[in-house]
Design an enzyme around this catalytic site. Structure first.
Site, PDB file in Angstrom:
ATOM      1  N   PHE A  24       7.697   0.035   2.707  1.00  0.00           N
ATOM      2  CA  PHE A  24       7.086   0.682   1.544  1.00  0.00           C
ATOM      3  C   PHE A  24       5.999  -0.219   0.978  1.00  0.00           C
ATOM      4  CE2 PHE A  24       6.832   1.466  -3.065  1.00  0.00           C
ATOM      5  CZ  PHE A  24       6.541   2.822  -3.065  1.00  0.00           C
ATOM      6  N   GLY A  25       4.788   0.295   0.863  1.00  0.00           N
ATOM      7  CA  GLY A  25       3.667  -0.448   0.278  1.00  0.00           C
ATOM      8  C   GLY A  25       3.261   0.168  -1.045  1.00  0.00           C
ATOM      9  N   TYR A  26       3.035  -0.677  -2.048  1.00  0.00           N
ATOM     10  CA  TYR A  26       2.656  -0.182  -3.385  1.00  0.00           C
ATOM     11  C   TYR A  26       1.383  -0.872  -3.902  1.00  0.00           C
ATOM     12  CZ  TYR A  26       4.860  -4.570  -4.506  1.00  0.00           C
ATOM     13  OH  TYR A  26       5.170  -5.922  -4.531  1.00  0.00           O
ATOM     14  N   GLY A  27       0.879  -1.854  -3.147  1.00  0.00           N
ATOM     15  CA  GLY A  27      -0.322  -2.589  -3.553  1.00  0.00           C
ATOM     16  C   GLY A  27      -1.338  -2.521  -2.434  1.00  0.00           C
ATOM     17  N   SER A  28      -1.767  -3.687  -1.960  1.00  0.00           N
ATOM     18  CA  SER A  28      -2.777  -3.691  -0.900  1.00  0.00           C
ATOM     19  C   SER A  28      -2.260  -3.052   0.389  1.00  0.00           C
ATOM     20  CB  SER A  28      -3.278  -5.110  -0.626  1.00  0.00           C
ATOM     21  OG  SER A  28      -2.254  -5.894  -0.061  1.00  0.00           O
ATOM     22  N   GLU A  99       2.067 -11.799   3.297  1.00  0.00           N
ATOM     23  CA  GLU A  99       2.692 -11.692   1.968  1.00  0.00           C
ATOM     24  C   GLU A  99       3.403 -12.988   1.561  1.00  0.00           C
ATOM     25  OE1 GLU A  99       2.275  -8.865   0.136  1.00  0.00           O
ATOM     26  OE2 GLU A  99       1.091  -8.034   1.768  1.00  0.00           O
TER      27      GLU A  99
HETATM   28  C1  SIN Z   1       2.392  -4.245  -1.311  1.00  0.00           C
HETATM   29  O1  SIN Z   1       1.238  -3.845  -1.210  1.00  0.00           O
HETATM   30  O2  SIN Z   1       3.353  -3.490  -1.068  1.00  0.00           O
HETATM   31  C2  SIN Z   1       2.708  -5.648  -1.701  1.00  0.00           C
HETATM   32  C3  SIN Z   1       1.720  -6.293  -2.586  1.00  0.00           C
HETATM   33  C4  SIN Z   1       0.375  -6.505  -1.982  1.00  0.00           C
HETATM   34  O3  SIN Z   1       0.287  -6.999  -0.843  1.00  0.00           O
HETATM   35  O4  SIN Z   1      -0.632  -6.193  -2.629  1.00  0.00           O
END
Ligand code: SIN
Length: 191
Positions: A24-28, A99
């Protein structure tokens, strides 16, 4: 906890006998997809909210002038929208390096847009990591982002691309959008 989480993550979860797993990704991870995947589906997780509370010394800032990137903070009943990818476990060798600045892998329950559920992995930078910056007023966060850049590019690009991706996913993230508004003002003012 050390900000470098590569070894901790390697020891933390075993994918023995697993051929594919949801990430699951929520940012980049929503917009910078530099890894192979088998399938992708918009999804939400419950009990977590997105916050620009993690320092970035390695991607969107430097050790002397860290940027700010998102992590998840526990908040009962909050729903966080993002993108889920079904990946081979080997993908985590790359993602653990990407990460590495404070993020740990956690297992989470996903809800897909059609209401189906699945279990997946999410990277979260908890407040006990050395790079954690925590809460600050939205305007201060935007100013810090406006002035930061690192090997992956300007911190402002991280915020603007994330905000656009969230709009494309059809989700309201009041925190991200408020900081984006302040950033645009700061950029116009040459702040
Ligand atoms: C994510 O995107 O899920 C983790 C935070 C990031 O790498 O910006």
């Amino acid at each position: 906890m050390s900000a470098n989480t590569i070894e901790i993550n390697r020891a933390r979860q075993s994918f023995d006998g697993v051929s594919a797993i949801w990430l699951f990704g929520y940012g980049s991870l929503i917009y910078k997809v530099d890894f192979p995947f088998l399938e992708q589906r918009p999804a939400t997780i419950r009990g977590w909210q997105r916050r620009f509370w993690q320092g970035s010394h390695d991607h969107r800032g430097t050790p002397d002038a860290p940027g700010r990137v998102v992590t998840l903070v526990e908040q009962p009943d909050a729903v966080c929208k993002g993108m889920a990818y079904r990946v081979s476990p080997s993908v985590f060798e790359h993602l653990d390096v990407r990460e590495k600045n404070g993020y740990l892998r956690f297992t989470t329950r996903l809800t897909f847009d059609d209401g189906c559920h699945g279990d997946g992995v999410v990277y979260i930078a908890t407040e006990d990591n050395e790079a954690f910056l925590g809460h600050a007023p939205d305007q201060d966060i935007a100013r810090q982002i406006a002035g930061a850049a690192g090997p992956s590019g300007p911190n402002s690009e991280y915020l603007l691309r994330l905000a656009d991706s969230l709009r494309q996913l059809g989700t309201e993230c009041a925190h991200t959008f408020a900081i984006e508004r302040h950033l645009k003002t700061a950029l116009l003012d040459g702040d």
